[in-house]
Design a protein around this motif. Structure first.
Motif, PDB file in Angstrom:
ATOM      1  N   ALA A  14      29.159  32.937  35.504  1.00 51.81           N
ATOM      2  CA  ALA A  14      28.670  34.026  36.347  1.00 51.81           C
ATOM      3  C   ALA A  14      28.631  35.339  35.575  1.00 51.81           C
ATOM      4  N   ALA A  15      29.666  35.608  34.776  1.00 53.93           N
ATOM      5  CA  ALA A  15      29.696  36.852  33.994  1.00 53.93           C
ATOM      6  C   ALA A  15      28.588  36.882  32.952  1.00 53.93           C
ATOM      7  N   ALA A  16      28.176  35.709  32.471  1.00 56.12           N
ATOM      8  CA  ALA A  16      27.139  35.645  31.443  1.00 56.12           C
ATOM      9  C   ALA A  16      25.732  35.733  32.021  1.00 56.12           C
ATOM     10  N   LEU A  17      25.545  35.285  33.270  1.00 53.42           N
ATOM     11  CA  LEU A  17      24.193  35.152  33.810  1.00 53.42           C
ATOM     12  C   LEU A  17      23.880  36.048  34.994  1.00 53.42           C
ATOM     13  N   ALA A  18      24.886  36.663  35.604  1.00 52.06           N
ATOM     14  CA  ALA A  18      24.631  37.487  36.788  1.00 52.06           C
ATOM     15  C   ALA A  18      23.681  38.634  36.437  1.00 52.06           C
ATOM     16  N   ASP A  19      22.789  38.972  37.371  1.00 49.56           N
ATOM     17  CA  ASP A  19      21.809  40.030  37.114  1.00 49.56           C
ATOM     18  C   ASP A  19      22.020  41.255  37.994  1.00 49.56           C
ATOM     19  N   GLY A  20      23.151  41.356  38.662  1.00 49.21           N
ATOM     20  CA  GLY A  20      23.447  42.519  39.487  1.00 49.21           C
ATOM     21  C   GLY A  20      24.732  43.186  39.042  1.00 49.21           C
ATOM     22  N   GLU A  21      25.135  44.215  39.777  1.00 44.66           N
ATOM     23  CA  GLU A  21      26.366  44.920  39.426  1.00 44.66           C
ATOM     24  C   GLU A  21      27.610  44.164  39.861  1.00 44.66           C
ATOM     25  N   TRP A  22      27.445  43.303  40.841  1.00 43.07           N
ATOM     26  CA  TRP A  22      28.587  42.546  41.370  1.00 43.07           C
ATOM     27  C   TRP A  22      28.293  41.057  41.326  1.00 43.07           C
TER      28      TRP A  22
ATOM     29  N   MET B 235      40.957  34.456  40.364  1.00 39.99           N
ATOM     30  CA  MET B 235      39.650  35.060  40.069  1.00 39.99           C
ATOM     31  C   MET B 235      39.830  36.377  39.324  1.00 39.99           C
ATOM     32  N   GLU B 236      40.805  37.151  39.749  1.00 42.06           N
ATOM     33  CA  GLU B 236      41.074  38.421  39.069  1.00 42.06           C
ATOM     34  C   GLU B 236      41.664  38.186  37.683  1.00 42.06           C
ATOM     35  N   THR B 237      42.548  37.201  37.567  1.00 41.67           N
ATOM     36  CA  THR B 237      43.221  36.935  36.297  1.00 41.67           C
ATOM     37  C   THR B 237      42.279  36.342  35.256  1.00 41.67           C
ATOM     38  N   LEU B 238      41.415  35.418  35.692  1.00 34.08           N
ATOM     39  CA  LEU B 238      40.571  34.673  34.762  1.00 34.08           C
ATOM     40  C   LEU B 238      39.216  35.321  34.523  1.00 34.08           C
ATOM     41  N   PHE B 239      38.855  36.313  35.319  1.00 36.98           N
ATOM     42  CA  PHE B 239      37.528  36.915  35.183  1.00 36.98           C
ATOM     43  C   PHE B 239      37.378  37.572  33.808  1.00 36.98           C
TER      44      PHE B 239
ATOM     45  N   PRO C 298      36.860  20.721  43.304  1.00 42.29           N
ATOM     46  CA  PRO C 298      37.259  19.403  42.772  1.00 42.29           C
ATOM     47  C   PRO C 298      37.733  19.461  41.335  1.00 42.29           C
ATOM     48  N   GLY C 299      37.254  20.459  40.565  1.00 42.36           N
ATOM     49  CA  GLY C 299      37.687  20.607  39.182  1.00 42.36           C
ATOM     50  C   GLY C 299      38.851  21.564  39.015  1.00 42.36           C
ATOM     51  N   ASN C 300      39.380  22.042  40.137  1.00 40.22           N
ATOM     52  CA  ASN C 300      40.572  22.886  40.157  1.00 40.22           C
ATOM     53  C   ASN C 300      40.398  24.167  39.348  1.00 40.22           C
ATOM     54  N   VAL C 301      41.471  24.634  38.693  1.00 41.68           N
ATOM     55  CA  VAL C 301      41.451  25.932  38.017  1.00 41.68           C
ATOM     56  C   VAL C 301      40.451  25.928  36.861  1.00 41.68           C
ATOM     57  N   ARG C 302      40.298  24.802  36.189  1.00 44.53           N
ATOM     58  CA  ARG C 302      39.346  24.745  35.076  1.00 44.53           C
ATOM     59  C   ARG C 302      37.930  25.004  35.584  1.00 44.53           C
ATOM     60  N   GLU C 303      37.577  24.429  36.718  1.00 41.60           N
ATOM     61  CA  GLU C 303      36.254  24.672  37.293  1.00 41.60           C
ATOM     62  C   GLU C 303      36.079  26.143  37.659  1.00 41.60           C
ATOM     63  N   LEU C 304      37.116  26.745  38.246  1.00 41.96           N
ATOM     64  CA  LEU C 304      37.043  28.153  38.620  1.00 41.96           C
ATOM     65  C   LEU C 304      36.811  29.030  37.388  1.00 41.96           C
ATOM     66  N   ARG C 305      37.562  28.764  36.311  1.00 45.75           N
ATOM     67  CA  ARG C 305      37.395  29.552  35.087  1.00 45.75           C
ATOM     68  C   ARG C 305      35.986  29.398  34.521  1.00 45.75           C
ATOM     69  N   ASN C 306      35.473  28.173  34.497  1.00 46.73           N
ATOM     70  CA  ASN C 306      34.138  27.943  33.947  1.00 46.73           C
ATOM     71  C   ASN C 306      33.062  28.625  34.793  1.00 46.73           C
ATOM     72  N   ARG C 307      33.226  28.583  36.103  1.00 49.66           N
ATOM     73  CA  ARG C 307      32.231  29.228  36.973  1.00 49.66           C
ATOM     74  C   ARG C 307      32.253  30.741  36.793  1.00 49.66           C
ATOM     75  N   LEU C 308      33.431  31.307  36.616  1.00 49.57           N
ATOM     76  CA  LEU C 308      33.531  32.752  36.408  1.00 49.57           C
ATOM     77  C   LEU C 308      32.889  33.152  35.084  1.00 49.57           C
TER      78      LEU C 308
ATOM     79  N   ARG D  13      25.700  33.348  44.774  1.00 44.74           N
ATOM     80  CA  ARG D  13      24.704  32.567  44.008  1.00 44.74           C
ATOM     81  C   ARG D  13      25.048  32.516  42.522  1.00 44.74           C
ATOM     82  N   ASP D  14      25.804  33.532  42.042  1.00 45.89           N
ATOM     83  CA  ASP D  14      26.210  33.523  40.632  1.00 45.89           C
ATOM     84  C   ASP D  14      27.302  32.491  40.370  1.00 45.89           C
ATOM     85  N   LEU D  15      28.212  32.335  41.342  1.00 45.98           N
ATOM     86  CA  LEU D  15      29.275  31.344  41.205  1.00 45.98           C
ATOM     87  C   LEU D  15      28.776  29.934  41.484  1.00 45.98           C
TER      88      LEU D  15
END
Length: 440
Positions: free
Chosen positions: A360-368, A316-320, A347-357, A372-374
């Motif tokens: 989340a970075a594109a759509l999150a509306d808070g500081e953190w 999460m830290e590396t791919l964020f 189920p989608g492994n690291v690729r799913e994690l990268r896509n979710r991050l 719900r963003d992931l």
């Protein structure tokens, strides 16, 4: 990260010698596990042979001989080198074991300085854990990283297997980067993404006029890779006819452009990858058995993310996408999002994690970044659900850590309590309170 303490296995039935060697080697800075019989060492689930830098083994043991221990251990992946301790009468047997692949032997009685020198010579090279991780921080990925380093300058092809999204191409690029071929091209080919009737031409190239539309000579991936690495992803999708040509490429190191007559040398090293079970494909007749065995010589399997959850926070830290997040005023990933990620099966492994991050970075509306963003598919939680109590967070973390330790020790309560640094009674109480079933 500090250097990992070198681990040594010791199989010695003499209690005086065994205790003496364990104490001395511990003083020398080794982490020593001592067994008094061969079967005990081979059946001990707490210690993986691949994690040992060396096995010191007496040839004469009360249950099975040291030779039998060595031959059975050699069947395990990543088996350590052996240093045999033997009497003069067993020297012929020790020499035979050296020819079979053991590391060294020393005869009794021996001087400790000589013994320590033999250990230094026979010890497997350090895993390089002081270096920053490239593939993950979990023990599984650290071992895979070290395996890839050892395979880096081999000429034989390497087969990487694992579920979709586990990072097979990342592993292939790492293998290339740590090899002597790093300055040369890394050429990746997705065998599933190219139409079957074009695949041969794309891999091997074609001559002018080889087929309709071939207006000029075309260099294939095998030539363009030059002295580098040719990465064939999803190799299980190759048509059978093309599998035969790939087998010739691997066995003879030559190929011919489509429509050509001149044999050309393959200078690149081939690394293949598949998310399919190639052994099952062989049984179905969808994959050539001889090609499978040829690829299977150097085989590395990457575990799914759900089996190495220690990697999740690091990934999460590396791919964020920090730059993208900062431009939107996002400060980072919240602890609740990390907790949610640790509980997700991925189920989608690291690729799913990268896509979710990235989403989340594109759509999150808070500081953190929040859960719900992931995981927007879970819906908007009620305010009280967004902020569990500290007791709930602590219980979830303890439950996760206890279950991990129980999995490692296969349910052995004594060993689990030792790993966690608590008493058996405290461990039982926590398991009862958290609803964790006992397996002892």
């Amino acid at each position: 990260m500090p250097h990992e303490i070198p681990r040594i296995g010791l199989i010695e039935d003499d209690p005086i010698m065994g205790e003496s060697l364990q104490e001395r080697l511990s003083l020398e800075g080794f982490d020593v596990t001592w067994w008094k019989a061969g079967e005990a060492a081979l059946s001990d689930r707490r210690v993986k042979l691949a994690e040992l830098g060396l096995m010191i083994c007496d040839i004469r043991l009360p249950d099975i001989g040291g030779e039998e221990v060595f031959r059975r251990a050699a069947e395990s992946p990543g088996a350590p080198p052996f240093l045999f301790v033997t009497a003069h009468a067993d020297i012929d047997q020790a020499v035979r074991l050296m020819r079979a692949g053991a590391g060294d032997f020393v005869t009794k009685p021996f001087a400790m300085d000589e013994f320590l020198s033999r250990i230094a010579s026979a010890m497997r090279p350090a895993t390089g854990t002081s270096e920053a991780p490239h593939l993950g921080v979990s023990p599984q990925m650290r071992r895979i990283e070290e395996t890839l380093r050892r395979l880096a300058d081999q000429r034989l092809a390497v087969l990487l297997s694992g579920e979709t999204g586990v990072g097979k191409e990342v592993a292939a690029r790492f293998l290339h980067a740590v090899s002597s071929r790093a300055a040369h091209p890394f050429v990746a080919v997705n065998c599933a993404a190219i139409p079957a009737d074009l695949l041969e031409s794309e891999i091997f190239g074609h001559e002018r006029g080889a087929f309709t539309g071939a207006a000029s000579r075309h260099l294939g991936y095998a030539e363009r890779a030059k002295d580098g690495t040719l990465f064939l992803d999803e190799i299980g999708e190759l048509p059978l006819a093309l599998q035969a040509k790939l087998l010739r490429l691997l066995e003879e190191g030559i190929f011919t452009r489509v429509g050509g007559e001149t044999s050309l040398p393959l200078k690149a090293r081939i690394v293949a990858a598949s998310n399919a079970d190639l052994a099952s494909a062989v049984e179905r007749g969808a994959f050539r058995e001889d090609l499978f065995f040829r690829l299977n010589a150097l085989w590395v399997e990457l575990p799914p993310l759900r089996e190495r959850i220690e990697d999740i926070p690091w990934l999460m830290e590396t791919l964020f996408p920090a730059d993208q997040a900062m431009s939107r005023g996002i400060r980072g990933i919240g602890s609740l999002a990390e907790e949610a990620a640790l509980a997700h099966p991925w189920p989608g492994n690291v690729r799913e994690l990268r896509n979710r991050l990235q989403r989340a970075a594109a759509l999150a509306d808070g500081e953190w970044i929040m859960p719900r963003d992931l995981f927007p598919e879970l819906g908007m939680p009620a305010p009280e659900d967004m902020f569990p109590t500290l007791a709930e967070v602590r219980d979830a973390a303890e439950r996760r850590q206890i279950e991990r330790a129980l999995e490692v020790t296969e349910g052995q309560i004594s060993e689990t309590s030792r790993i966690l640094g608590i008493s058996r009674t405290t461990l039982w109480e926590k398991m009862r309170r958290l609803g964790i079933p006992g397996r002892d």
